[in-house]
Design a protein around this motif. Structure first.
Motif: not given
Length: 918
Positions: A575, A579, A582
């Motif tokens: 990830v 993101d 995250y």
């Protein structure tokens, strides 16, 4: 007759009628008055009877309220009349009696409702009722139901009679009948009950032991055919039987037969005609006299041996007549007195030349036995210095008159010497000894009571043993225990003169050997120190049990955390940091790491962390932590370090020592919320055997002692007893888990060290940590190796029985570029290795797996490939790759839960390690 005369006549008749009516009224009045007086007399008589009856009379209305009760209730049940009138049925009766009353009332009301009830009926019940003191009393209660003229039920008359003694008698009768049946079945004799024709009606269980047949077999047998030897005089038996039927009691000897094996034996039979119930029967008592017959046969031989035994007895034996002259003397008298036995015959004590005072005492004691008929015992000393213990036993004729005296004299000179020695031992033994009389009054004590109880002997003699107990209840309980028939030495808490308690192990012995009436000797051993040791042992066992529980929880939790952290790491790697998920995943990772830290603390407390030991300098360890410590403690706490000079190195795991120091300092900081002083001191110390003898917690040896002292709030003794228990804390719920000191305790004990706490409320606390010195001649300096970058292209044989963890670990390795050969258990790992032996560069093995553990797999592969590289995985595992949780030399272990990068780094380290044959 004219109208006037007629009117006059009618007037006279009317007057006559009135007089007659007046006379009748006066008679009615007199009769009414007489009836009133009779009614009053009857009422007085019945009230007198009611008030003075031995039974309790009560009247209830239809709501079961008591409207009258006789005064006898006070005598029988203890209630006053006023109290009884206010009693409800629940207060008056126990549950079972109350149930019966209600059941009876329901039945009667149904009869009333159906119109089938007998108006003159009476019901009788036997019930238990409450007395005022709460005890129960059996009563026979008669209920009579009263009606008005219209036949309506108006109340209940209750007459109660005390039958408590009758109930006891009935119970005693039942027990007596049971006892008689038990006696019947367990008597020494086989008992047969015959009818007058000789048939067996009943028999007891003893016949099975004597005849070898059951009661049922005996009832179906024939006495003559089945239980009698063939050569018995049956004609005589018939004559005896007739005499029994005429009322005689006949006893004779008989040769009996056992039906099952046909063996013969001697019995004595007694026959008697009795009335059993309403039936006349013949009772036969059959006693096995085989032994008696043998004894009679041996009696002659025994009598022949008697003289030999007497002649060779260790005791002097005399027989003395009514004139105090010797009839017999055995040879031992010469050994004791120096006079031959034949010189005694026909002579008195004076004739033997004994001193006058001794003769006077002798004659007085002999005459007393002839007069009283009772045995006597005394001790006396002969002129030659020999002490004699003399028994004088009356020999009686058939009328009970004493005809002679048997005297036995035993030489107790040695016993007297031992008694003198006992007096010396009484004072010399390191035990508190006390002789008490039958009332537990001390009549003799030894000097050792002073160090144990603080009393000099003269302070105790003549005083009750109650003096040494804290309360009457403890004194009473100790007495019951001491004088119980099954007494064995027991522990008691007693009171010293200064009021302090002392624990003793107490034993007793009766002076007369049978009961306390003749006095007792009480021996007390001070076990206060031992009790302290036992308490310490209980505490240690409790901590060990908690540790096992904590370790087990941590082990299982580690596998769960491994999956959480592992998958979180994989997802984070895939990830982008920008993101929106995250940050959430990082929080999951942080939570997992906190949980992992918590399990590490549990493992530390339970001493199940795998240690990597080596020489550690505590001064250097403390110095390296100084920056962190100052930051943790804050500016309002003054920190001082007092390092010991030339400090010895300890055999320890450096990371665990960091944990100990940090946890103790954080605990001290929390005890000083408003600031204070904290000092850390180290010094070399040697504990010798003398010190350890006086300090139960200590073990001899060389130690480095680290002392952490704070000026905080301090602790009371109750708190100090619990501070090392996991999850115990005096702080608010949001301030810690209560595992800090538990972790310290576990680490120190796992390092075979000791920890002691000294604290007082308001005066701070001091923790002393004793760590054993590293005695190794070679000091290996632990240096932190450079971690190579993770990842590679090698082939790894990975064995993990937990499917989710196996999949997770395989994914981590593959993402790092490794080729993975996965196995589901130990046997599967060996199979995979045999198929790919030349390709495998490293073994990654879970320690505990079904069928075969990781260590066993490693040892088998190492036989064919000695230099195979291996890394073990485990939550913890006893004795699998380590001993007592200290890692064995040459083995590598990564503990669950671990991060992906930690696993890859340790794999890279091991793969890059040069092999020994290169």
């Amino acid at each position: 007759m004219d109208a006037q005369d007629k009117g006059h006549q009618e007037f006279l008749e009317e007057i006559s009628l009135l007089k007659k009516q007046i006379s009748e009224l006066e008679q009615f009045k007199a009769e009414h008055q007489r009836l009133d007086e009779a009614l009053l007399e009857i009422e007085t008589k019945y009230r007198f009877i009611t008030e003075n009856t031995a039974d309790i009379i009560r009247i209830l209305d239809m709501n079961q309220r008591c409207i009258y009760v006789s005064p006898s209730i006070s005598r029988i049940r203890g209630f006053t009349v006023e109290e009884a009138l206010n009693l409800t049925l629940d207060q008056d009766l126990p549950p079972e009696s109350l149930r019966q009353i209600r059941s009876m009332t329901e039945e009667e009301m149904k009869l009333e409702a159906s119109g089938t009830a007998d108006p003159n009926r009476t019901r009788t019940l036997e019930l238990e009722v409450y007395k005022k003191d709460g005890s129960l009393l059996w009563m026979e209660i008669k209920f009579t139901f009263s009606h008005n003229r219209e036949g309506e039920l108006t109340g209940i008359l209750i007459v109660s009679r005390d039958i408590n003694e009758r109930k006891k008698a009935e119970q005693a009768l039942r027990e007596s009948e049971q006892a008689l049946r038990t006696m019947f079945d367990n008597t020494y004799d086989a008992i047969f009950v015959h009818d007058l024709e000789g048939r067996v009606l009943d028999c007891n269980q003893k016949l099975q032991e004597i005849y070898g047949v059951t009661r049922e077999q005996a009832l179906s047998s024939t006495i003559i055919d089945d239980f009698s030897a063939p050569d018995n005089p049956l004609d005589s038996l018939a004559g005896w039987w007739n005499r029994v039927l005429e009322g005689e009691v006949i006893t004779f000897e008989w040769k009996a037969k056992r039906p099952n094996d046909g063996s013969f034996f001697d019995v004595e039979v007694a026959l008697k005609r009795i009335v059993l119930g309403s039936r006349e029967v013949v009772l036969a008592n059959v006693r096995d006299i085989t032994r008696r017959k043998a004894a009679e046969a041996a009696l002659m031989e025994s009598e022949e041996k008697f003289r030999t035994l007497v002649e060779n007895s260790f005791d002097a034996i005399f027989r003395i007549d009514r004139d105090h002259r010797y009839l017999y003397a055995n040879p031992v008298v010469q050994k004791q007195s120096g006079i031959p036995p034949e010189a005694f015959i026909g002579k008195t004590f004076e004739d033997m030349g004994f001193p006058e005072a001794l003769c006077s005492e002798w004659h007085e004691s002999i005459e007393q036995i002839f007069t009283s008929g009772k045995m006597s015992r005394s001790e006396f000393q002969l002129p030659n210095g020999t002490w004699i213990d003399l028994f004088r036993i009356p020999e009686k004729d058939d009328t009970g008159k004493v005809k002679a005296i048997i005297a036995t004299g035993r030489d107790i000179t040695e016993h007297k010497q031992i008694e003198s020695l006992w007096k010396i031992l009484f004072q010399a033994a390191p035990l508190a000894m006390c002789v008490v009389d039958g009332d537990r009054v001390m009549i003799r004590v030894n000097d050792y009571n002073l160090p144990i109880f603080g009393y000099r002997p003269e302070e105790l003699i003549g005083r009750s043993a109650r003096l040494l107990y804290f309360s009457d209840e403890e004194y009473r309980a100790a007495g019951e225990a001491l004088y119980a028939p099954d007494f064995t030495p027991r522990e008691f808490r007693l009171k010293r003169k200064d009021g302090e308690s002392v624990w003793v192990l107490m034993g007793r012995s009766y002076l007369n050997g049978t009961d306390p009436s003749g006095g007792s000797i009480i021996v007390s051993q001070d076990i206060t120190a031992r009790k302290t040791l036992e308490e310490q042992l209980r505490q240690a066992q409790k901590m060990e049990a908690i540790g096992q529980l904590a370790g087990g929880v941590a082990h299982d939790f580690n596998n769960i955390l491994q999956a959480i952290l592992g998958y979180t790491n994989i997802v984070l790697c895939s990830v982008d940091p920008d993101d929106r998920h995250y940050g959430k995943l990082k929080e999951v990772e942080k939570a997992g790491e906190k949980a992992a830290a918590l399990t590490r603390q549990l493992l530390a407390f339970s001493r199940r962390q795998v240690l990597q030991l080596g020489p550690v300098d505590l001064n250097s360890t403390i110095e390296d932590l100084m920056k962190m410590l100052r930051r943790l403690l804050g500016e309002n706490i003054e920190l001082s370090i007092l390092p010991g000079a030339a400090l010895w190195k300890v055999n320890a795991d450096r990371s665990q020592m960091d944990q100990v120091i940090l946890n103790l300092c954080v605990n001290a900081r929390d005890a000083m919320p408003d600031g204070g002083r904290l000092s850390i001191e180290t010094q070399n110390i040697r504990l010798d055997y003398d010190y350890c003898a006086n300090h139960d917690w200590a073990k001899p040896g060389r130690y480095v002692r680290m002392s952490i002292t704070d000026s905080g709030c301090g602790m009371d003794p109750e708190t100090m007893d619990k501070i090392f228990e996991p999850f115990f804390t005096t702080k608010e719920k949001w301030r810690g888990t209560g595992l800090g000191l538990a972790t310290v305790y576990g680490i120190v004990r796992q390092h075979e060290g000791m920890i002691q706490v000294y604290s007082e409320i308001g005066k701070g606390s001091r923790f002393h940590v004793y760590l054993p010195v590293n005695e190794s001649t070679e000091e290996e300096i632990l240096t932190e190796e450079q971690v190579p970058p993770p990842g590679g292209h090698e082939t790894i044989l990975m064995a993990e029985d937990d499917e989710p963890l196996r999949f997770l670990t395989e994914e981590i390795l593959k993402m790092a570029g490794y080729r993975v050969l996965a196995a589901v258990d130990g046997e599967d790992a060996l199979r995979v290795y045999r198929d790919h032996a030349r390709e495998v560069d490293l073994l990654l093995l879970d320690v505990i797996m079904p069928k075969k553990g990781g260590r066993s797999v490693y040892d088998e592969i190492r036989v064919v490939h000695p230099d195979i590289r291996c890394l073990f995985m485990s939550g913890y595992s006893e004795d699998a790759v380590h001993t007592n949780f200290v890692l064995e030399e040459g083995l590598k272990l990564i503990q669950k839960p671990f991060k992906s990068m930690d696993l890859l780094s340790m794999l890279r380290q091991e793969l890059d390690r040069p092999q020994r044959n290169q």
